[in-house]
Design an enzyme around this catalytic site. Structure first.
Site, PDB file in Angstrom:
ATOM      1  N   GLU A 177     -43.380 -20.406  11.024  1.00  0.00           N
ATOM      2  CA  GLU A 177     -44.637 -20.363  12.255  1.00  0.00           C
ATOM      3  C   GLU A 177     -44.390 -21.425  13.232  1.00  0.00           C
ATOM      4  O   GLU A 177     -44.930 -22.486  12.770  1.00  0.00           O
ATOM      5  CB  GLU A 177     -45.757 -19.909  11.339  1.00  0.00           C
ATOM      6  CG  GLU A 177     -46.919 -19.811  12.750  1.00  0.00           C
ATOM      7  CD  GLU A 177     -48.332 -19.838  11.874  1.00  0.00           C
ATOM      8  OE1 GLU A 177     -49.273 -20.224  12.784  1.00  0.00           O
ATOM      9  OE2 GLU A 177     -48.280 -19.705  10.595  1.00  0.00           O
ATOM     10  N   THR A 230     -51.253 -19.587  16.277  1.00  0.00           N
ATOM     11  CA  THR A 230     -52.227 -20.062  16.948  1.00  0.00           C
ATOM     12  C   THR A 230     -52.328 -19.104  18.110  1.00  0.00           C
ATOM     13  O   THR A 230     -52.600 -19.611  19.365  1.00  0.00           O
ATOM     14  CB  THR A 230     -52.246 -21.620  17.333  1.00  0.00           C
ATOM     15  OG1 THR A 230     -51.738 -22.281  16.181  1.00  0.00           O
ATOM     16  CG2 THR A 230     -53.583 -22.177  17.874  1.00  0.00           C
ATOM     17  N   LYS A 281     -54.470 -13.814   7.050  1.00  0.00           N
ATOM     18  CA  LYS A 281     -54.363 -15.420   6.696  1.00  0.00           C
ATOM     19  C   LYS A 281     -55.676 -15.868   6.346  1.00  0.00           C
ATOM     20  O   LYS A 281     -56.593 -15.641   7.257  1.00  0.00           O
ATOM     21  CB  LYS A 281     -53.660 -16.100   7.738  1.00  0.00           C
ATOM     22  CG  LYS A 281     -53.715 -17.648   7.657  1.00  0.00           C
ATOM     23  CD  LYS A 281     -53.108 -18.248   8.734  1.00  0.00           C
ATOM     24  CE  LYS A 281     -53.812 -18.646   9.826  1.00  0.00           C
ATOM     25  NZ  LYS A 281     -53.460 -19.638  10.859  1.00  0.00           N
TER      26      LYS A 281
END
Length: 212
Positions: free
Chosen positions: A42, A71, A134
């Protein structure tokens, strides 16, 4: 791509989030991680030039690498990331445009991992269609919290992130995590800045070994 992302996470039990001041050679970084056993990477919007990095990886990275964007806070970012080649999108929580992020990801065939911490947030994430959730920051409440979440959400793919390292990663897996997310314990910004790829491979291998 959605199934491939989730299947790779299920098989490897690990992914890594990269937060770097700059990333001059994303292909070398991802190959170093893969050599250590972590194929799912990521890259985040906190790294300058993210979409250019994703496009480079899409064109040059090895076929067994699974590259995504993190993000992600808006639909525009989601659309830009998948257009650049991201296979999955990750949010740090539930942003105002979470539904639009899910829609953008799924329209492109990408997996979407929405961030959450509480049961209410996990429920919201799954209701929005997240492929996985997450749990962030995982260090805040630890493996027992994840185990408690498994009670009402036995079918939800939970991926703890934030404060997960070789010392506690196995506990999160034992508590029911689909996979765990490593961070700076594997990819230190200084190692990226100095192109210490062998060190990153060693760190990744150490993290993977701890999962067993």
């Amino acid at each position: 791509m959605t199934n491939l992302v989730i299947d790779t996470l299920r098989a490897d039990k690990a992914m890594v989030v990269v937060r770097a001041n700059r990333l001059d050679d994303p292909v070398a970084l991802c190959r170093a991680l893969a050599a250590g056993g972590i194929r799912t990477v990521e890259l985040t919007y906190t790294t300058p030039g993210l979409t250019d990095l994703l496009a480079q990886l899409s064109a040059e990275a090895d076929d067994d690498l699974v590259i995504g964007a993190g993000t992600v806070l808006s639909a525009d970012q989601a659309n830009d990331a998948v257009a650049a080649g991201a296979w999955f999108l990750v949010t740090p929580g539930l942003p105002a445009e979470a539904a639009e992020i899910v829609a953008a990801g799924h329209a492109a065939g990408a997996a979407v991992i929405l961030g959450a911490l509480t049961p209410t947030e996990v429920l919201a994430a799954t209701s929005l269609g997240a492929d996985a959730v997450k749990i962030f920051p995982a260090r805040a409440l630890g493996p027992r919290h994840l185990s408690d979440l498994r009670g009402p959400f036995p079918e939800v793919a939970l991926i703890p992130s934030g404060g997960v390292d070789a010392d506690n990663a196995a506990e999160f897996l034992q508590a029911g995590a689909l996979a765990v997310t490593a961070g700076t314990s594997v990819v230190k910004p200084a190692d990226v800045d100095e192109a210490r790829w062998d060190q990153i491979t060693t760190n990744a291998a150490r993290f993977r070994a701890a999962l067993r």
